[in-house]
Scaffold this active site. Structure first.
Site, short mmCIF file in Angstrom:
data_model
loop_
_atom_site.label_atom_id
_atom_site.label_comp_id
_atom_site.label_asym_id
_atom_site.label_seq_id
_atom_site.Cartn_x
_atom_site.Cartn_y
_atom_site.Cartn_z
N ARG A 43 0.82 -1.22 0.00
CA ARG A 43 0.00 0.00 0.00
C ARG A 43 0.86 1.27 0.00
O ARG A 43 0.45 2.31 -0.51
CB ARG A 43 -0.89 -0.02 1.25
CG ARG A 43 -1.89 1.10 1.31
CD ARG A 43 -2.76 0.97 2.55
NE ARG A 43 -3.78 2.02 2.58
CZ ARG A 43 -4.28 2.52 3.69
NH1 ARG A 43 -3.87 2.08 4.87
NH2 ARG A 43 -5.20 3.45 3.64
N HIS B 296 0.45 5.33 -1.70
CA HIS B 296 0.42 6.56 -0.91
C HIS B 296 1.67 7.40 -1.12
O HIS B 296 1.65 8.61 -0.89
CB HIS B 296 0.19 6.24 0.56
CG HIS B 296 -1.19 5.75 0.85
ND1 HIS B 296 -2.02 6.34 1.77
CD2 HIS B 296 -1.91 4.73 0.29
CE1 HIS B 296 -3.20 5.70 1.78
NE2 HIS B 296 -3.14 4.72 0.90
N ASN C 48 -3.67 8.41 6.16
CA ASN C 48 -2.49 7.69 6.61
C ASN C 48 -2.46 7.41 8.12
O ASN C 48 -2.03 6.34 8.56
CB ASN C 48 -1.22 8.47 6.23
CG ASN C 48 -1.12 8.68 4.73
OD1 ASN C 48 -1.77 7.96 3.96
ND2 ASN C 48 -0.32 9.63 4.31
N HIS D 165 -6.51 -4.55 -3.26
CA HIS D 165 -7.30 -4.88 -2.06
C HIS D 165 -7.65 -6.37 -2.02
O HIS D 165 -8.44 -6.79 -1.19
CB HIS D 165 -8.56 -4.00 -1.99
CG HIS D 165 -8.26 -2.55 -1.75
ND1 HIS D 165 -9.21 -1.56 -1.83
CD2 HIS D 165 -7.11 -1.92 -1.44
CE1 HIS D 165 -8.66 -0.38 -1.58
NE2 HIS D 165 -7.38 -0.57 -1.34
C1 HEM Z 1 -8.75 3.55 -5.67
C2 HEM Z 1 -8.63 4.26 -4.59
C3 HEM Z 1 -8.27 3.67 -3.25
C4 HEM Z 1 -8.89 3.93 -2.07
C5 HEM Z 1 -10.05 4.89 -1.85
C6 HEM Z 1 -8.24 3.14 -1.07
C7 HEM Z 1 -8.56 3.16 0.27
C8 HEM Z 1 -8.10 2.24 1.20
C9 HEM Z 1 -8.57 2.16 2.54
C10 HEM Z 1 -9.63 3.08 3.18
C11 HEM Z 1 -7.95 1.11 3.14
C12 HEM Z 1 -8.15 0.63 4.57
C13 HEM Z 1 -7.46 1.60 5.49
C14 HEM Z 1 -7.93 1.52 6.92
O1 HEM Z 1 -9.13 1.30 7.13
O2 HEM Z 1 -7.09 1.72 7.82
C15 HEM Z 1 -7.05 0.55 2.17
C16 HEM Z 1 -6.21 -0.52 2.38
C17 HEM Z 1 -5.30 -0.98 1.47
N1 HEM Z 1 -5.01 -0.40 0.26
FE1 HEM Z 1 -6.14 0.97 -0.70
N2 HEM Z 1 -7.25 2.40 -1.65
C18 HEM Z 1 -7.22 2.69 -2.98
C19 HEM Z 1 -6.31 2.21 -3.90
C20 HEM Z 1 -5.24 1.41 -3.58
C21 HEM Z 1 -4.13 1.13 -4.44
C22 HEM Z 1 -3.95 1.72 -5.85
C23 HEM Z 1 -3.29 0.29 -3.77
C24 HEM Z 1 -1.98 -0.30 -4.20
C25 HEM Z 1 -1.63 -0.50 -5.45
C26 HEM Z 1 -3.90 0.03 -2.49
C27 HEM Z 1 -3.42 -0.85 -1.55
C28 HEM Z 1 -4.03 -1.13 -0.34
C29 HEM Z 1 -3.68 -2.26 0.51
C30 HEM Z 1 -2.69 -3.36 0.18
C31 HEM Z 1 -4.47 -2.14 1.66
C32 HEM Z 1 -4.42 -3.06 2.90
C33 HEM Z 1 -3.31 -2.56 3.79
C34 HEM Z 1 -3.10 -3.31 5.11
O3 HEM Z 1 -3.65 -4.39 5.33
O4 HEM Z 1 -2.34 -2.77 5.94
N3 HEM Z 1 -5.04 0.75 -2.39
N4 HEM Z 1 -7.16 1.27 0.99
#
Ligand code: HEM
Ligand SMILES: *[C@@H]1O[C@H](CO)[C@@H](O)[C@H](O)[C@H]1NC(C)=O
Ligand SMILES: *[C@@H]1O[C@H](CO)[C@@H](O)[C@H](O)[C@H]1NC(C)=O
Ligand SMILES: *[C@@H]1O[C@H](CO)[C@@H](O)[C@H](O)[C@H]1NC(C)=O
Ligand SMILES: *[C@@H]1O[C@H](CO)[C@@H](O)[C@H](O)[C@H]1NC(C)=O
Length: 338
Positions: A64, A68, A96, A195
């Site tokens: 992730r 960011h 973040n 995701h």
């Molecule tokens: C399209 C728009 C995106 C939105 C709105 C978004 C939003 C989020 C949110 C809200 C979470 C959970 C955070 C939390 O509740 O603490 C999350 C987790 C995550 N996001 Fe995204 N995300 C997006 C795109 C991406 C992209 C492009 C990637 C990587 C290429 C990515 C990788 C991840 C990963 C791997 C997690 C899990 C992280 C963990 O388990 O620590 N996301 N994202």
């Protein structure tokens, strides 16, 4: 410390910085460190492997960080800078804070690289290598990463808050946002497939469980049995740091995420909306039925995202959390002043 030594050290670091700044025009390319640090990619892969045996989720958390970092002034490790008395960095940004994790894994990779080739491999490149490794090690596709980035000299919380999308975002907003980075609708859907691994907090879904768009009702796109499950995980008075899986197979990088979206089992609103909206739905269908197509599109998206650059001057940080000039100040501070 003797002033003469301080001056010498300053001049030396100044020259070193000039040298790295001069590398700014360098094109990113595979094998950038093949002469200067031939084992760089092996070293990073090893650190990610070890981190995953300690905690499987660290793969997702590390991956992730590329998103960011790269969306905010390009892939320049600005995300990794800790706050200083003069600077509030990106780590406290809305998307973040209390959410990004596994920074210590990148610290470990940096320390391992500094031990074998000091001052050579940028933190920005470590982010890119680590993200690729996290995908490979969870069962996703492998690809060759382009390297040769420099690390930023600064970071600003506003730059993150102005760009990073909310989990409430709908597909049309996300299409516009991604297009600002020359990322297509296909790139958006494929990259959201990240995701396929990891977890999210109740904090990120409370609104869609209890008050979607201010209606006082849940998001109707959530499949009823899945909603029961989410209601149980995140009741109204829950500690909003409690986490749930982003798809049904959160430790495996696969196309399950898209199957889940097609059955109304997306975790975030920004996930489920990709199935609801007519512009993005065809790609969800495509990737759900053909994992190879998903993997190919994901790799293409990660490479495009990894190409984002600010064009600002940079350096090879010695410590990913601190810019070198500040590191020098810390070193030169007389102990009695600390
Ligand atoms: C399209 C728009 C995106 C939105 C709105 C978004 C939003 C989020 C949110 C809200 C979470 C959970 C955070 C939390 O509740 O603490 C999350 C987790 C995550 N996001 Fe995204 N995300 C997006 C795109 C991406 C992209 C492009 C990637 C990587 C290429 C990515 C990788 C991840 C990963 C791997 C997690 C899990 C992280 C963990 O388990 O620590 N996301 N994202
Ligand atoms: C999508 O979200 C944007 C920004 O929040 C909003 O202005 C727009 O009305 C939404 N579009 C649809 C079709 O819901
Ligand atoms: C997107 O592409 C255009 C045309 O090639 C280019 O001028 C622009 O700088 C690119 N934008 C980004 C954010 O890379
Ligand atoms: C739902 O959201 C709307 C608009 O944001 C707000 O006015 C209302 O008080 C909220 N209702 C509940 C129960 O939180
Ligand atoms: C989550 O945990 C952090 C750190 O322990 C705390 O500061 C924060 O208030 C908690 N957030 C929520 C939404 O409960």
């Amino acid at each position: 410390m003797f002033p003469t030594f301080s001056v010498l050290l300053f001049s030396l670091l100044f020259l070193l910085n000039l040298a790295t700044n001069a590398a700014m025009g360098t094109e990113l390319r595979p094998g950038f460190y093949s002469q200067s640090c031939p084992d760089a990619e092996l070293v990073v892969r090893d650190v990610i492997k070890k981190a995953m045996t300690r905690e499987p989720r660290s793969a997702a958390s590390v991956m992730r960080l590329q998103f960011h970092d790269c969306f905010v002034n390009g892939c320049d490790a600005s995300l990794l800078l800790d706050d200083t008395p003069e600077m509030i960095g990106e780590k406290l940004g809305l998307s973040n804070i209390n959410s990004l994790r596994s920074f210590e894994v990148l610290d470990e990779a940096k320390a391992a690289l500094e031990a074998v080739c000091p001052g050579v491999v940028s933190c920005a490149d470590i982010v890119i290598m680590a993200a690729r490794d996290a995908v490979v090690l969870t069962g996703g596709p492998n690809w060759e990463v382009k390297l040769g980035r420099l690390d930023s000299l600064t970071a600003r919380i506003e730059d993150s808050d102005n760009i990073m999308p909310s989990p409430r975002a709908n597909a049309s907003y996300l299409i516009d946002l991604f297009s600002k980075f020359n990322l297509s609708v296909k790139d958006l859907v494929a990259l959201s497939g990240s995701h396929s691994i990891g977890k999210g907090r109740c904090f990120s879904i409370m609104f869609r469980l209890y008050n979607q768009s201010g209606t006082g009702r849940p998001d109707p796109a959530i499949e009823p049995r899945f909603r029961e499950k989410l209601d149980k995980l995140c009741p109204l008075n829950v500690d909003q740091n409690v986490t749930g899986d982003l798809d049904a197979t959160p430790e495996v990088f696969d196309n399950q995420y898209f199957k889940d979206l097609a059955s109304g089992r997306g975790f975030l609103n920004s996930d489920q909306t990709l199935y609801t909206f007519p512009q993005t739905r065809p790609y969800v269908m495509l990737f759900k039925d053909d994992q190879k197509l998903f993997f190919d599109a994901f790799v293409e998206g990660m490479i495009k995202m990894g190409d984002l650059q600010s064009g600002r001057p940079g350096e090879i940080r010695r410590n990913c959390r601190v810019v070198n000039s500040r590191l020098v100040n810390i070193l030169l501070e007389s102990p009695r002043n600390r």
